[in-house]
Design an enzyme around this catalytic site. Structure first.
Site, short mmCIF file in Angstrom:
data_model
loop_
_atom_site.label_atom_id
_atom_site.label_comp_id
_atom_site.label_asym_id
_atom_site.label_seq_id
_atom_site.Cartn_x
_atom_site.Cartn_y
_atom_site.Cartn_z
N GLU A 112 0.63 -1.39 -0.18
CA GLU A 112 0.04 0.05 0.19
C GLU A 112 1.25 0.92 0.11
OE1 GLU A 112 -2.27 0.89 4.05
OE2 GLU A 112 -3.60 2.62 2.86
N ASP B 167 4.83 5.37 3.62
CA ASP B 167 5.16 5.90 3.98
C ASP B 167 5.81 7.07 4.34
OD1 ASP B 167 1.29 7.57 4.04
OD2 ASP B 167 3.95 8.90 4.99
N ASP C 97 -1.77 12.49 -1.91
CA ASP C 97 -1.73 13.02 -2.77
C ASP C 97 -1.85 13.16 -4.83
OD1 ASP C 97 -0.95 13.73 0.03
OD2 ASP C 97 1.09 13.94 -0.15
N TYR D 212 -8.36 9.37 4.88
CA TYR D 212 -8.93 10.24 4.34
C TYR D 212 -9.77 10.11 4.07
CZ TYR D 212 -5.06 13.20 4.43
OH TYR D 212 -3.75 13.92 5.82
C1 SAM Z 1 -3.76 12.38 1.58
S1 SAM Z 1 -2.38 11.22 2.88
C2 SAM Z 1 -3.33 9.70 2.35
C3 SAM Z 1 -3.25 8.37 3.49
C4 SAM Z 1 -4.03 7.39 3.16
N1 SAM Z 1 -3.78 6.35 2.79
C5 SAM Z 1 -5.32 7.62 3.41
O1 SAM Z 1 -5.92 7.37 2.30
O2 SAM Z 1 -5.70 8.05 4.81
C6 SAM Z 1 -1.21 11.01 1.60
C7 SAM Z 1 -0.08 10.42 1.85
O3 SAM Z 1 0.94 9.95 1.47
C8 SAM Z 1 2.30 10.35 2.16
N2 SAM Z 1 3.53 10.73 0.79
C9 SAM Z 1 2.45 11.88 -0.05
N3 SAM Z 1 3.98 12.15 -0.58
C10 SAM Z 1 4.92 10.73 -1.21
C11 SAM Z 1 6.00 10.27 -1.00
N4 SAM Z 1 7.23 11.01 -1.48
N5 SAM Z 1 6.59 9.03 -0.10
C12 SAM Z 1 6.50 8.36 0.77
N6 SAM Z 1 5.00 9.41 1.22
C13 SAM Z 1 3.96 10.12 0.38
C14 SAM Z 1 1.67 11.73 2.94
O4 SAM Z 1 2.86 11.46 3.94
C15 SAM Z 1 0.48 11.13 3.53
O5 SAM Z 1 0.31 11.09 4.67
#
Ligand code: SAM
Length: 216
Positions: free
Chosen positions: A45, A70, A119, A197
């Site tokens: 994931e 993450d 994101d 989210y």
């Molecule tokens: C909007 S949150 C979604 C988290 C979770 N999947 C949810 O739906 O609740 C996006 C997550 O992606 C992680 N993230 C974004 N870009 C990343 C990257 N390049 N490498 C690792 N983690 C990343 C952020 O730290 C964040 O926890």
């Protein structure tokens, strides 16, 4: 950094189901044997946040191994803590930048990928940072088994359509897609798992997009 974040950061240092950055290097190509002590398929994931998908699927399918990736340790803490409290041995977390994924997984090591509410990186100048950009797809190609599926669940309509366009542009294989998952007939036990989210978007009546594809 707040006290709570600091506490979680120091706690995950001690968690046996969390690997941080270079701690994960030694398991490249051998997560199943080295961590999970079996030969079961490995499912990732990406952008897992608190890891609801990895945790939820690990509960449903004990005969597969799940890893949440993450960068944010305080979010990973939640999923890792639940996994330990429930004694779920087929679940682990890796705190890394997903850009560096090839440093942590070997050729054909991964059976399936889930990207959950990543994101969307809406600015054109950040297109390469989208987790379904060509750059990331080529990385996934190096670690996925032939025919391994990639699943994207997102509230973001732009990222959904961008991914569909990318599938067409790169001649990938589209298996399933819907711009309104909960009004579709695709929903099953796995697609009903809801992330932190996702729950926020659902409260705002946002449609949830889902696409499943493979690279061959
Ligand atoms: C909007 S949150 C979604 C988290 C979770 N999947 C949810 O739906 O609740 C996006 C997550 O992606 C992680 N993230 C974004 N870009 C990343 C990257 N390049 N490498 C690792 N983690 C990343 C952020 O730290 C964040 O926890």
């Amino acid at each position: 950094m707040g006290k709570d974040k600091l506490r979680k950061f120091s706690e995950i240092n001690e968690f046996s189901n969390v690997y941080q950055l270079e701690e994960g290097y030694a398991n490249k190509g051998k997560w199943a044997q080295a961590h999970f002590k079996n030969e079961n398929p490995l499912v990732l994931e990406l952008a897992c946040g608190k890891g609801e998908y990895a945790l939820g699927m690990a509960r449903i399918y004990p005969d597969k191994n799940y890893m949440g990736l993450d960068l944010k340790g305080n979010r990973i803490w939640r999923g890792a803590k639940s996994g330990m409290e429930e004694n779920i041995t087929n679940l682990a977390f890796l705190r890394i930048q997903i850009e560096d994924i090839l440093d942590y997984f070997g050729p054909a090591e991964v059976a399936e990928i889930w990207i959950t509410f990543a994101d969307p990186q809406p600015r054109e100048s950040r297109e390469k940072k989208r987790l379904t950009s060509s750059i990331f797809i080529e990385k996934y190609r190096q670690i996925l088994k032939p025919g391994g599926k990639i699943n994207l669940k997102t509230d973001n309509d732009m990222l959904y359509h961008y991914t569909l366009d990318k599938i067409a542009e790169l001649n990938l294989v589209l298996h399933k897609s819907t711009a309104d998952l909960y009004q579709s007939d695709l929903v099953d036990d796995v697609l009903s798992i809801k992330t932190h989210y996702e729950n926020i978007y659902l409260k705002k009546q946002k449609n949830i997009n889902y696409v499943q594809f493979s690279l061959s």
